[in-house]
Design an enzyme around this catalytic site. Structure first.
Site, PDB file in Angstrom:
ATOM      1  CG  ASP A  46      -2.295   0.556   0.940  1.00  0.00           C
ATOM      2  OD1 ASP A  46      -2.361   1.787   0.769  1.00  0.00           O
ATOM      3  OD2 ASP A  46      -3.284  -0.191   0.875  1.00  0.00           O
ATOM      4  CG  HIS A  73      -5.270   4.018   0.775  1.00  0.00           C
ATOM      5  ND1 HIS A  73      -4.826   2.719   0.597  1.00  0.00           N
ATOM      6  CD2 HIS A  73      -6.531   4.059   0.276  1.00  0.00           C
ATOM      7  CE1 HIS A  73      -5.785   2.014   0.014  1.00  0.00           C
ATOM      8  NE2 HIS A  73      -6.824   2.791  -0.199  1.00  0.00           N
ATOM      9  CB  SER A  98      -9.243   0.587  -0.202  1.00  0.00           C
ATOM     10  OG  SER A  98      -8.576   0.670  -1.426  1.00  0.00           O
TER      11      SER A  98
END
EC number: 3.4.21.-
Length: 832
Positions: A174, A252, A618
């Site tokens: 990620d 994120h 996600s």
């Protein structure tokens, strides 16, 4: 000479048409020449390519000690072969080698031109060449929503969350991680993490760098690496944003990691407001970080390098909330390098979880294709954050927005002002009305006296659709001019818009429906006085913004989220359906709280905050990763296929009201019954997944047989992609021993077989029943069976066409056990 005016007009008209035709043809030819010229010049623009090379990668060679000197020599030999291929094929100075992948995939990442890549494709020892298409990124309540504290953590250990996920390593490919976040702290001295990583069969590394100092790997985070060769080669790296260390500059990666593996009971406090306590699905699991995405750029080769390293390090679970921007155009989807890397990860014994994408609700929008990876769809829970606007007189309009109430609530009302009625004037000359005025994007557009202390009505217009306008700009305008609050209403010209809760520093509400917006505007006009020019001279409308940070638990759940990508999966660029169910499973992915990183490079409105509430597949994916870790902890000998089977066959297909799970589509105010291409097998049920009764095992050889059975793919293509010969094939791709049956072209009849393994410790008898897809009859053989512990049982499922529908219809096989185990096998069939 002819002088008839009518005929002269006719001749003139014909001449005009001819002239226009000539101009159009010239323009088309010019455009074509320009395009052709660009095509020729494109060869001078280097791009990034992945080169698949013949030969087995290190992880699958005879030696089991990957860190031995012998294996180091083998790794050196592979790299020398890679260098020889490049050096002997390409012109000197025409390429840059980015990576030599040696561990779970034998490949090279190189930056070169299209013509040089074409040469590589013809070189001996090269199996395939694939252009890098780039990649994109695809909770305080969800542990309770999934009943983890009550039904799952206590089954694993009577210490509950203090042991849930113990000794399981979850890898995250990620944007990195925020090592100082409390979700990843290792401060509980009464429950310390062991520093002995050898018992985890894991060997990682902690790469220090900017914002990632020594000590960042603290026992909870046990490894952190970053991969940037592809990003650097792209030329798109931004030195002020793209931090070259495992540190997460965007948020994120931290968000995703906290959902799967974040510590239990972490207080979620934003702007001084307490939203609850957050926990990961497997709060005692360890975190291994593989940063491959940067705020400015993400390349597929960096992601492949990260996957390669994660498998070598020994992760148990791999979380991929990332994926290619688009499917491969020149090869089957299941043979793209991304899917091949996941196949080899599965071969290495890693449970791989992938987001299906956020391109819903369009059909065939999934970016997950292969049966060896669990593709996760996103669903809504029953939690929401309603934000009320209370008009003077008592009428309430509900909106969305995580903000506090306006000053003096609930007693004080404030003036309502429509943005276009508060425009700064130049004397008596009115400023022309522009889009950024309606959208409240620039403070200099407004008369400070008109908006100060007022609730300003902004309008959602085309600037938001083309991403030129932002809610952040509204909040900045509000802060600069001293708005009491703001409302962003739907524009009747554009229809309803999709609104998600946003943390506002000042009172603010999003009103996403035209019907609600019209209530506000109608009230506003009734109370506003205008002169003969239509200019507002007196603002009589009053309102207040209520508390929008308190959660409400109501309504049916789960519901498939609008953005969640839909099946069917497809095999090629023409989107021919694949005989594999995607998505595989549905998990919470809407309005999920998670850890954040202060720079918040992706979303400036969240800058400086430690938590964020986000929606996306996600967010759904790490839920399944964490649940997979819990299953692995309880059943350490289970293969990835067994874990995937347990999650799939025990899923719920009914919501909290006992009805078939609903799905959001394009219409904001309506829900529709969902099907397997929306929710996969159903919504994950962790408690039942821990004790499924039966599982469907499958291994690497089974997936090769599946590939070899696919139509229009030659054995040579399979061999080149996987390095394995097609020694056995399935009679039909649907005969892969998978926890679902998908038949993309059923003619007359077909029998598929499923082989179940009992994983309980007691003999159990199962009775089969069928809900056949429309247009078919389905028969089971045997209709019932008894299976002892750890033994296997075959089940034949015979499909017969009763009506040609030329579309997919859906059903299921249900096996009901005498010891209360229930196994569901989704059926998706297209009769032709």
């Amino acid at each position: 000479m002819e002088t008839n005016p009518r005929k002269l007009r006719s001749y003139s008209y014909i001449c005009l048409i001819v002239c226009i035709f000539v101009l159009v043809v010239c323009a088309i030819l010019s455009r074509a020449e320009e395009k052709e010229g660009k095509g020729e010049n494109d060869d001078h623009i280097p791009k990034i390519y992945s080169i698949l090379v013949e030969g087995e990668p290190l992880a699958f060679r005879a030696s089991t000690n990957i860190n031995s000197k012998a294996m180091a020599l083998e790794a050196k030999k592979i790299e020398e072969i890679h260098d020889e291929i490049l050096g002997s094929t390409l012109e000197k100075g025409s390429y840059t080698k980015l990576y030599s992948f040696k561990h779970v995939i034998n490949a090279i990442a190189v930056r070169t031109t299209a013509s040089q890549a074409k040469k590589l494709g013809k070189t001996k020892g090269v199996k395939a060449v694939e252009e890098d298409k780039g990649v994109k990124l695809m909770t305080t309540y969800t542990p309770d929503f999934l009943e983890l504290p009550q039904q799952v953590w206590q089954k694993i250990s009577n210490e509950g969350d203090r042991r849930a996920g113990e000794d399981i390593v979850i890898g995250f490919v990620d944007t990195g991680i925020n090592p100082t976040h409390p979700s990843f702290a290792a401060l509980d001295l009464t429950n310390p993490y062991s520093s002995n990583l050898s018992r985890l069969h894991f060997s990682g590394d902690c790469e220090i760098g900017p914002f990632f100092p020594p000590g960042s790997c603290n026992g909870k985070i046990i490894s952190a690496r970053f991969f940037s060769a592809g990003a650097r080669a792209s030329g798109a790296l931004n030195s002020s944003l793209d931090i070259l260390s495992p540190f997460d500059a965007s948020g994120h990666g931290s968000h995703v990691a906290s959902i799967a593996a974040g510590n239990a009971g972490v207080p979620v406090i934003v702007d001084g407001f307490f939203y609850g306590r957050a926990s990961g699905m497997a709060p005692r699991s360890r975190i291994a970080v593989y940063k491959a995405i940067y705020p400015s750029i993400g390349t597929l080769v960096d992601v492949i390098a990260a996957i390669d390293q994660a498998i070598m390090d020994g992760v148990d679970v791999l979380t991929l909330s990332v994926g290619p921007d688009e499917p491969p155009v020149d090869k089957p989807t299941v043979l793209g390098i991304f899917d091949l890397a996941m196949l080899l990860a599965r071969k290495a014994g890693v449970f791989v979880v992938q987001a299906v994408g956020n391109n819903g609700p369009s059909p065939s929008s999934v970016l997950s294709y292969s049966p060896w990876v669990v593709g996760v769809a996103a669903g809504n829970t029953d939690r929401s954050y309603p934000a009320p606007l209370i008009l003077d007189g008592g009428q309430t309009v509900q909106g969305v927005g995580l903000s506090g109430p306006t000053l003096g609530a609930p007693l004080v009302q404030h003036r309502l002002v429509l943005a276009k009625d508060a425009v700064r004037t130049n004397g008596s000359v009115l400023q022309p009305l522009t889009r950024d005025i309606e959208e409240c994007q620039r403070p200099e557009n407004f008369d400070p006296a008109a908006v100060f202390g007022s609730i300003v009505i902004c309008t959602f217009s085309d600037g938001f659709y083309n991403q030129m306008s932002t809610v952040l700009a509204i909040t900045q305008t509000a802060r600069t001019l001293g708005f009491m609050g703001f409302i962003l209403i739907a524009n009747p010209r554009f229809g309803d818009y999709v609104a998600e809760p946003v943390i506002f520093s000042a009172p603010g509400i999003l009103i996403p429906t035209v019907s609600a917006a019209q209530i506000i505007l109608r009230y506003y006009e009734e109370k506003t006085f205008r002169d003969t020019r239509g200019v507002a001279t007196q603002f009589g409308a009053r309102a207040r913004i209520g508390e929008g940070r308190n959660s409400v638990f109501a309504g049916k759940a789960p519901v498939v989220s609008r953005f969640s990508s839909r099946g069917p999966a497809f095999i090629d660029a023409t989107r021919s359906p694949l005989d594999v169910l995607k998505p595989d499973i549905l998990a919470p992915g809407h309005q999920i709280w998670g850890a954040w990183s202060l720079p918040s490079a992706f979303d400036p409105i969240l800058t400086g905050r430690s938590f964020a509430i986000l929606s996306g597949t996600s967010m759904a994916t790490p839920h399944i990763a964490g649940i997979g870790a819990l299953i692995k902890q309880l059943n350490p000998s289970w293969t990835p296929a067994m874990i995937a089977s347990a999650i799939s066959t025990t899923a719920n297909e009914y919501d909290s009201n006992g009805e078939i799970i609903s799905a959001e589509y394009y219409e904001l105010s309506r829900l529709f019954p969902s099907n397997h291409f929306d929710h996969g097998a159903g919504h994950v049920n962790p408690a039942r997944a821990l004790d499924p009764g039966l599982v469907l095992p499958a291994g690497f050889e089974d997936y090769i047989s599946f590939l070899c059975s696919l139509p229009n793919i030659s054995p040579a293509t399979i061999r080149d992609a996987t390095g394995v010969l097609c020694t056995t094939t399935l009679s039909h791709p649907a005969n892969l021993n998978h926890p679902s049956v998908t038949i993309s072209a059923l003619k007359e009849s077909l029998v598929v077989r499923r082989s179940f393994q009992d994983v309980s410790n007691k003999t159990e008898t199962y009775l089969g029943s069928v809900l056949p897809p429309n247009g078919t009859t389905v028969r089971l053989t045997p209709t019932w069976f008894t299976v002892p512990p750890q033994k296997t049982q075959d089940l034949d499922i015979e499909f017969n066409v009763t009506q040609v529908l030329n579309k997919f219809t859906f059903g299921e096989v249900v096996l009901t056990g005498s010891l209360n185990h229930i196994i569901r096998i989704p059926l998706s069939v297209k009769t032709i």
